[in-house]
Write an enzyme that holds these catalytic residues in place. Structure first.
Site, PDB file in Angstrom:
ATOM      1  N   ASP A  93      -4.090   5.146   6.731  1.00 43.43           N
ATOM      2  CA  ASP A  93      -4.469   6.103   7.753  1.00 43.43           C
ATOM      3  C   ASP A  93      -5.600   5.552   8.621  1.00 43.43           C
ATOM      4  OD1 ASP A  93      -6.510   6.608   5.856  1.00 43.43           O
ATOM      5  OD2 ASP A  93      -5.593   8.463   5.207  1.00 43.43           O
ATOM      6  N   ASP A 144      -1.733  10.887  -4.646  1.00 46.02           N
ATOM      7  CA  ASP A 144      -2.284  11.980  -5.432  1.00 46.02           C
ATOM      8  C   ASP A 144      -3.247  12.856  -4.653  1.00 46.02           C
ATOM      9  OD1 ASP A 144      -5.401  11.321  -6.704  1.00 46.02           O
ATOM     10  OD2 ASP A 144      -4.367   9.806  -5.512  1.00 46.02           O
ATOM     11  N   LYS A 147      -0.055   6.546   9.002  1.00 44.57           N
ATOM     12  CA  LYS A 147      -0.550   7.626   9.864  1.00 44.57           C
ATOM     13  C   LYS A 147      -1.329   6.983  11.013  1.00 44.57           C
ATOM     14  CE  LYS A 147      -1.613  11.106   6.346  1.00 44.57           C
ATOM     15  NZ  LYS A 147      -2.735  11.937   5.855  1.00 44.57           N
ATOM     16  N   GLU A 154       0.841  -1.202   0.000  1.00 45.61           N
ATOM     17  CA  GLU A 154       0.000   0.000   0.000  1.00 45.61           C
ATOM     18  C   GLU A 154       0.870   1.245   0.000  1.00 45.61           C
ATOM     19  OE1 GLU A 154      -2.569   1.583  -0.566  1.00 45.61           O
ATOM     20  OE2 GLU A 154      -4.276   0.814   0.494  1.00 45.61           O
ATOM     21  N   ASP A 155       0.340   2.327  -0.536  1.00 46.52           N
ATOM     22  CA  ASP A 155       1.069   3.593  -0.487  1.00 46.52           C
ATOM     23  C   ASP A 155       0.954   4.247   0.885  1.00 46.52           C
ATOM     24  OD1 ASP A 155      -1.636   4.211  -0.810  1.00 46.52           O
ATOM     25  OD2 ASP A 155      -1.341   5.635  -2.441  1.00 46.52           O
ATOM     26  N   PHE A 215      -1.963  15.889   4.662  1.00 51.94           N
ATOM     27  CA  PHE A 215      -2.298  15.292   3.377  1.00 51.94           C
ATOM     28  C   PHE A 215      -1.071  15.324   2.489  1.00 51.94           C
ATOM     29  CE2 PHE A 215      -4.124  14.702  -0.784  1.00 51.94           C
ATOM     30  CZ  PHE A 215      -4.996  13.657  -0.538  1.00 51.94           C
ATOM     31  N   VAL A 216      -0.613  14.138   2.081  1.00 50.34           N
ATOM     32  CA  VAL A 216       0.642  14.017   1.345  1.00 50.34           C
ATOM     33  C   VAL A 216       0.416  13.544  -0.092  1.00 50.34           C
ATOM     34  CG1 VAL A 216       2.116  13.700   3.364  1.00 50.34           C
ATOM     35  CG2 VAL A 216       1.005  11.714   2.343  1.00 50.34           C
ATOM     36  N   ARG A 238       1.093  12.550  -8.516  1.00 45.42           N
ATOM     37  CA  ARG A 238       1.610  11.187  -8.326  1.00 45.42           C
ATOM     38  C   ARG A 238       3.068  11.071  -8.764  1.00 45.42           C
ATOM     39  NH1 ARG A 238      -2.499   7.541  -7.225  1.00 45.42           N
ATOM     40  NH2 ARG A 238      -4.513   8.025  -8.133  1.00 45.42           N
TER      41      ARG A 238
END
Length: 174
Positions: free
Chosen positions: A101, A158, A129, A97-98, A151-152, A164
């Site tokens: 959270d 994205d 997170k 996973e990227d 928020f990254v 991205r």
């Protein structure tokens, strides 16, 4: 008004940490084959970089699961947009996973995949997170970076399908 992006993690730091996590995965799965499940779209950059550093046998599949849409907060509604092409029975599965959270998406995904008979399921994420975690039972086995609740974007992540392609992790500042 255009967003401003502040660098949080440099490209060099990200690449170094991915190598360290890959080394740990290679040790943990020594003598075994793993089946990577890339969670699209954001996970594709991380999955590719991670897989290049793995020395153990690897197979790979892709899944798209959505809970965001075009917002910066999870909607809480999880849906499978693209399912796997390969069966999981008897495989050592590593979900890649990227970012994790709330944990809602991964909690749902792990439960769905568990019913498909894999030998094992582990979870690897580029970013975590934990302070946003709603689903406390989601156990992350491999984490590259624990980050604050911002928020990254970049490295596959994205904001409304933009950013991205940034080679670093940045924070969206509006």
């Amino acid at each position: 008004m255009a967003e401003r992006i502040r660098e949080l993690l440099s490209e060099e730091a990200v690449n170094r940490r991915i190598s360290e996590v890959a080394d740990q995965i290679n040790r943990d799965y020594a003598g075994k084959e793993i089946h990577l499940i890339c969670v699209l779209k954001g996970g594709v950059f991380f999955t590719c970089e991670l897989s290049k550093r793995l020395t153990i046998p690897v197979s790979m599949d892709f899944m798209s699961v959505s809970s965001y849409g075009d917002d910066t907060k999870s909607s809480g509604v999880v849906r499978i947009v693209k399912d796997l092409d390969e069966p999981l029975a008897g495989k050592h599965v590593l979900i890649v996973e990227d970012i994790i959270d709330s944990g809602r998406t991964l909690s749902y995904l792990i439960e769905v995949l568990r019913h498909r008979g894999p030998e094992s399921i582990r979870l690897c994420t580029l970013l975590d997170k934990p302070e946003r975690r709603v689903k406390k039972q989601v156990k992350v086995d491999y984490t590259c970076f624990t980050i604050p609740d911002e928020f990254v974007v970049g490295y596959g992540l994205d904001y409304a399908q933009k950013y991205r392609n940034l080679p670093y992790i940045g924070v969206v500042e509006q």
